[in-house]
Design a protein around this motif. Structure first.
Motif, PDB file in Angstrom:
ATOM      1  N   LYS A 149      -7.187  12.382 -10.040  1.00 57.12           N
ATOM      2  CA  LYS A 149      -5.730  12.224 -10.060  1.00 57.12           C
ATOM      3  C   LYS A 149      -5.334  10.876  -9.479  1.00 57.12           C
ATOM      4  O   LYS A 149      -4.407  10.219  -9.977  1.00 57.12           O
ATOM      5  N   ALA A 150      -6.026  10.443  -8.426  1.00 58.58           N
ATOM      6  CA  ALA A 150      -5.708   9.146  -7.824  1.00 58.58           C
ATOM      7  C   ALA A 150      -5.951   8.018  -8.830  1.00 58.58           C
ATOM      8  O   ALA A 150      -5.150   7.075  -8.923  1.00 58.58           O
ATOM      9  N   VAL A 151      -7.026   8.121  -9.602  1.00 59.88           N
ATOM     10  CA  VAL A 151      -7.312   7.100 -10.617  1.00 59.88           C
ATOM     11  C   VAL A 151      -6.242   7.143 -11.707  1.00 59.88           C
ATOM     12  O   VAL A 151      -5.746   6.100 -12.157  1.00 59.88           O
TER      13      VAL A 151
ATOM     14  N   ARG B 279      -5.710  11.236   8.608  1.00 60.98           N
ATOM     15  CA  ARG B 279      -5.269  10.422   7.471  1.00 60.98           C
ATOM     16  C   ARG B 279      -6.430   9.696   6.798  1.00 60.98           C
ATOM     17  O   ARG B 279      -6.321   9.258   5.647  1.00 60.98           O
ATOM     18  N   SER B 280      -7.547   9.550   7.507  1.00 61.84           N
ATOM     19  CA  SER B 280      -8.676   8.761   7.013  1.00 61.84           C
ATOM     20  C   SER B 280      -9.194   9.306   5.681  1.00 61.84           C
ATOM     21  O   SER B 280      -9.532  10.476   5.562  1.00 61.84           O
ATOM     22  N   GLY B 281      -9.219   8.454   4.667  1.00 61.38           N
ATOM     23  CA  GLY B 281      -9.704   8.868   3.347  1.00 61.38           C
ATOM     24  C   GLY B 281      -8.614   9.261   2.375  1.00 61.38           C
ATOM     25  O   GLY B 281      -8.891   9.544   1.205  1.00 61.38           O
ATOM     26  N   THR B 282      -7.344   9.288   2.808  1.00 61.21           N
ATOM     27  CA  THR B 282      -6.232   9.579   1.892  1.00 61.21           C
ATOM     28  C   THR B 282      -6.147   8.464   0.840  1.00 61.21           C
ATOM     29  O   THR B 282      -6.254   7.285   1.187  1.00 61.21           O
ATOM     30  N   PRO B 283      -5.974   8.796  -0.445  1.00 60.20           N
ATOM     31  CA  PRO B 283      -5.939   7.756  -1.484  1.00 60.20           C
ATOM     32  C   PRO B 283      -4.737   6.824  -1.337  1.00 60.20           C
ATOM     33  O   PRO B 283      -3.601   7.283  -1.128  1.00 60.20           O
ATOM     34  N   LEU B 284      -5.003   5.550  -1.452  1.00 62.87           N
ATOM     35  CA  LEU B 284      -3.953   4.523  -1.436  1.00 62.87           C
ATOM     36  C   LEU B 284      -4.017   3.725  -2.725  1.00 62.87           C
ATOM     37  O   LEU B 284      -5.104   3.428  -3.231  1.00 62.87           O
ATOM     38  N   ILE B 285      -2.860   3.359  -3.235  1.00 62.96           N
ATOM     39  CA  ILE B 285      -2.800   2.347  -4.291  1.00 62.96           C
ATOM     40  C   ILE B 285      -2.309   1.060  -3.641  1.00 62.96           C
ATOM     41  O   ILE B 285      -1.339   1.075  -2.884  1.00 62.96           O
ATOM     42  N   GLU B 286      -3.008  -0.044  -3.926  1.00 63.43           N
ATOM     43  CA  GLU B 286      -2.554  -1.343  -3.431  1.00 63.43           C
ATOM     44  C   GLU B 286      -2.087  -2.185  -4.601  1.00 63.43           C
ATOM     45  O   GLU B 286      -2.787  -2.309  -5.615  1.00 63.43           O
ATOM     46  N   ILE B 287      -0.891  -2.751  -4.450  1.00 60.13           N
ATOM     47  CA  ILE B 287      -0.298  -3.634  -5.445  1.00 60.13           C
ATOM     48  C   ILE B 287      -0.228  -5.024  -4.818  1.00 60.13           C
ATOM     49  O   ILE B 287       0.408  -5.203  -3.776  1.00 60.13           O
TER      50      ILE B 287
ATOM     51  N   THR C 121      -4.687  16.417   2.427  1.00 63.05           N
ATOM     52  CA  THR C 121      -4.011  15.172   2.816  1.00 63.05           C
ATOM     53  C   THR C 121      -2.714  15.408   3.592  1.00 63.05           C
ATOM     54  O   THR C 121      -1.959  14.472   3.828  1.00 63.05           O
ATOM     55  N   ASN C 122      -2.448  16.650   3.989  1.00 61.49           N
ATOM     56  CA  ASN C 122      -1.204  16.937   4.727  1.00 61.49           C
ATOM     57  C   ASN C 122      -1.387  16.632   6.215  1.00 61.49           C
ATOM     58  O   ASN C 122      -1.189  17.474   7.075  1.00 61.49           O
ATOM     59  N   TYR C 123      -1.771  15.400   6.496  1.00 62.46           N
ATOM     60  CA  TYR C 123      -2.163  15.019   7.859  1.00 62.46           C
ATOM     61  C   TYR C 123      -1.019  15.108   8.868  1.00 62.46           C
ATOM     62  O   TYR C 123      -1.251  15.229  10.065  1.00 62.46           O
ATOM     63  N   LYS C 124       0.228  15.071   8.375  1.00 63.42           N
ATOM     64  CA  LYS C 124       1.367  15.141   9.301  1.00 63.42           C
ATOM     65  C   LYS C 124       1.655  16.570   9.755  1.00 63.42           C
ATOM     66  O   LYS C 124       2.363  16.779  10.747  1.00 63.42           O
ATOM     67  N   ASP C 125       1.140  17.549   9.023  1.00 58.92           N
ATOM     68  CA  ASP C 125       1.519  18.947   9.265  1.00 58.92           C
ATOM     69  C   ASP C 125       0.497  19.721  10.087  1.00 58.92           C
ATOM     70  O   ASP C 125       0.670  20.919  10.301  1.00 58.92           O
ATOM     71  N   VAL C 126      -0.574  19.083  10.505  1.00 58.99           N
ATOM     72  CA  VAL C 126      -1.650  19.811  11.204  1.00 58.99           C
ATOM     73  C   VAL C 126      -1.988  19.093  12.510  1.00 58.99           C
ATOM     74  O   VAL C 126      -1.666  17.917  12.687  1.00 58.99           O
TER      75      VAL C 126
ATOM     76  N   HIS D 273       0.860  -1.192   0.000  1.00 54.70           N
ATOM     77  CA  HIS D 273       0.000   0.000   0.000  1.00 54.70           C
ATOM     78  C   HIS D 273       0.891   1.236   0.000  1.00 54.70           C
ATOM     79  O   HIS D 273       1.799   1.348   0.825  1.00 54.70           O
ATOM     80  N   VAL D 274       0.621   2.150  -0.916  1.00 53.08           N
ATOM     81  CA  VAL D 274       1.399   3.389  -0.948  1.00 53.08           C
ATOM     82  C   VAL D 274       0.442   4.547  -1.231  1.00 53.08           C
ATOM     83  O   VAL D 274      -0.482   4.418  -2.038  1.00 53.08           O
ATOM     84  N   GLN D 275       0.651   5.658  -0.546  1.00 56.59           N
ATOM     85  CA  GLN D 275      -0.242   6.803  -0.697  1.00 56.59           C
ATOM     86  C   GLN D 275       0.013   7.544  -2.006  1.00 56.59           C
ATOM     87  O   GLN D 275       1.157   7.722  -2.424  1.00 56.59           O
ATOM     88  N   VAL D 276      -1.089   7.967  -2.627  1.00 51.48           N
ATOM     89  CA  VAL D 276      -0.991   8.843  -3.796  1.00 51.48           C
ATOM     90  C   VAL D 276      -0.845  10.277  -3.285  1.00 51.48           C
ATOM     91  O   VAL D 276      -1.520  10.686  -2.344  1.00 51.48           O
ATOM     92  N   ASP D 277       0.056  11.022  -3.901  1.00 45.69           N
ATOM     93  CA  ASP D 277       0.346  12.377  -3.436  1.00 45.69           C
ATOM     94  C   ASP D 277      -0.647  13.362  -4.059  1.00 45.69           C
ATOM     95  O   ASP D 277      -0.332  14.102  -4.988  1.00 45.69           O
ATOM     96  N   THR D 278      -1.870  13.353  -3.544  1.00 46.64           N
ATOM     97  CA  THR D 278      -2.902  14.282  -4.005  1.00 46.64           C
ATOM     98  C   THR D 278      -3.107  15.368  -2.949  1.00 46.64           C
ATOM     99  O   THR D 278      -2.764  15.183  -1.784  1.00 46.64           O
ATOM    100  N   GLU D 279      -3.682  16.483  -3.373  1.00 46.91           N
ATOM    101  CA  GLU D 279      -3.957  17.563  -2.418  1.00 46.91           C
ATOM    102  C   GLU D 279      -5.187  17.247  -1.576  1.00 46.91           C
ATOM    103  O   GLU D 279      -5.274  17.657  -0.429  1.00 46.91           O
ATOM    104  N   SER D 280      -6.153  16.532  -2.147  1.00 47.32           N
ATOM    105  CA  SER D 280      -7.381  16.220  -1.404  1.00 47.32           C
ATOM    106  C   SER D 280      -7.566  14.709  -1.318  1.00 47.32           C
ATOM    107  O   SER D 280      -6.937  13.935  -2.053  1.00 47.32           O
TER     108      SER D 280
END
Length: 470
Positions: free
Chosen positions: A58-60, A137-145, A29-34, A14-21
């Protein structure tokens, strides 16, 4: 690994997609900074009646790109819908996780089969020791391989993940190892006895995956060796102790009670959409490697090392552009980036982007060496200091501060040569007796006396002149 132990390992990465929302709402999605529980809304909190937005495009797009770069077939012209995967855990406020059906299938990467690539939403962050949950972090886009169980050793798993992280860096829209989590599925066959598959959940580093596999190999082998049976179960990785611990009996798909999410309309990926993604896809490392060999006329092994780090490969191209594309300049760029800089980066266990070295500093350093302002020996010292001070000082600043410019004054060099000859009569005798390599020893003594600042060519000329006249 012992010959009598055969390992099968599959990974769910599982890896997070770097999207703004987020995937289904507009929360950032900047959950670490707030502060905790501030990037939230009724949708990502799973509140009753909250309706999700359509999936983040963008996640798609990134999921399609990842699938293509892993050699997958994209699921074209079929409904790709999101399912609710039910389980009860404090980090999942709705009681289910939204996860898509496959977007890409039947891929292959480094000889490991890729079963599927799909999208899902990240849960929140639960800290059991403190009894606290942060839903940022809940709802941040993830890609699973999901891979096939084709990995045969801990070392192979480690290399596979390293190359996968490298690929993510090339794609540029993924958060890489810092956000990666892997579920590790492993079973072993020991002396013909097949053990059950064990899943180790949420391992968050390449090193962790390697350690899990090493530990499970030994644990499962010892169970079988003693006549026991390896249970099919889910285990947790205790990183502080480098061991795994039983969590629960292994779930099946039925345990998750998958149902299509009635609130999210299916998406359909057509050929036009895939083509649009392909047009903005970066070169793969292999494509870049082939281009470097052809375009710059360099050796394959040099190209392979240069493209192993995307930022290093980009730096190489910019340095060549800055120096000029003549063969001599390309050779200098290869020598000082592929050999010397890479050597220092590996010693310090960092990538090029972590060093903060500026491309203009590399161009400046190579020009100083080319123009014989500094010797190659000093160049090696300067590149070490560039990495050490993380690019804060330019090569010229380092050279001026330490007084490292080349000595080309013939009077100074003659005195150093005379001292080297006087202090090393045995080497002089060897040279005069026909042992020509003794000259290299004397040159080394001159370099010591001048702290590596003497110009080698002039030193050789002066030494030969003085010795041949004896």
């Amino acid at each position: 690994m012992e010959d009598d132990v055969k390992m099968k390992c599959g990974l769910e990465i599982h890896v997070q997609v770097d999207t703004e929302s987020k995937l289904f709402c507009r929360c950032p999605t900047n959950y670490k900074d707030v502060p905790p529980n501030t990037n939230i809304c009724p949708v990502c909190m799973g509140l009753p009646g909250a309706k999700p937005m359509p999936p983040n495009k963008k996640a798609v797009d990134v999921a399609i790109m990842v699938a293509k770069m892993l050699g997958c077939d994209i699921v074209i012209d079929k409904d790709i819908y999101f399912q609710r995967k039910h389980y009860d855990y404090p980090d999942l406020p709705s009681g289910y996780q939204r996860t898509s059906v496959p977007i890409g299938v039947n891929g292959n990467f480094m000889g490991v089969g890729i079963t599927e690539v799909h999208l899902e939403e990240d849960p929140g962050q639960y800290k059991p020791d403190l009894g606290l949950v942060d839903y940022n972090r809940s709802g941040t886009p993830l890609i699973e391989i999901v891979t096939e169980p084709d990995i045969k050793s801990p070392e192979e798993a480690r290399e596979f993940l390293k190359q996968l992280m490298r690929l993510f860096r090339y794609i540029g829209c993924l958060r890489g190892e810092g956000s990666m989590r892997a579920d590790v599925n492993i079973s072993i066959n020991y002396k013909g006895v097949q053990g059950n598959r064990v899943e180790v959940k949420n391992v968050n580093s390449i090193r962790g995956v390697y350690k899990v596999l090493r530990y499970e190999l030994i644990r499962q082998k010892n169970i079988i060796r003693r006549g026991g049976k390896v249970k099919r179960e889910t285990r947790a990785f205790l990183e502080s102790q480098m061991i795994t611990k039983s969590m629960r009996e292994k779930e099946t798909a039925e345990d998750y009670r998958y149902i299509p999410d009635p609130d999210i309309q299916p998406i359909v990926i057509d050929e036009k959409w895939v083509k649009e993604v392909e047009e903005v896809m970066p070169e793969t490392p292999l494509e870049k490697e082939k281009r470097f060999v052809k375009e710059y006329n360099i050796r394959e092994d040099d190209a392979k090392v240069l493209v192993s780090d995307l930022e290093l490969a980009d730096a190489f191209e910019k340095v060549v552009a800055g120096l000029g594309r003549e063969k001599e300049n390309i050779n200098l760029a290869v020598t000082w980036i592929r050999n010397e800089l890479k050597r220092v980066l590996q010693y310090n266990k960092i990538d090029f982007f972590e060093s903060n070295i500026k491309v203009e500093h590399l161009i400046e350093l190579i020009k100083l060496i080319k123009d014989k302002v500094i010797s190659q020996k000093i160049g090696k010292k300067v590149i070490e200091l560039l990495v050490e001070n993380r690019g804060e000082k330019s090569p010229k600043q380092i050279i001026d501060e330490l007084g490292l410019t080349v000595i080309s004054d013939e009077d100074v060099l003659e005195r150093a040569c005379e001292e080297a000859i006087k202090n090393n009569p045995k080497a002089v005798e060897d040279y005069l007796s026909g042992n020509k390599p003794a000259l290299n020893f004397l040159m080394g003594q001159v370099m010591k006396l001048t702290r590596g600042r003497a110009e080698p060519k002039k030193v050789v000329e002066i030494l030969k002149k003085k010795l041949d006249n004896q």
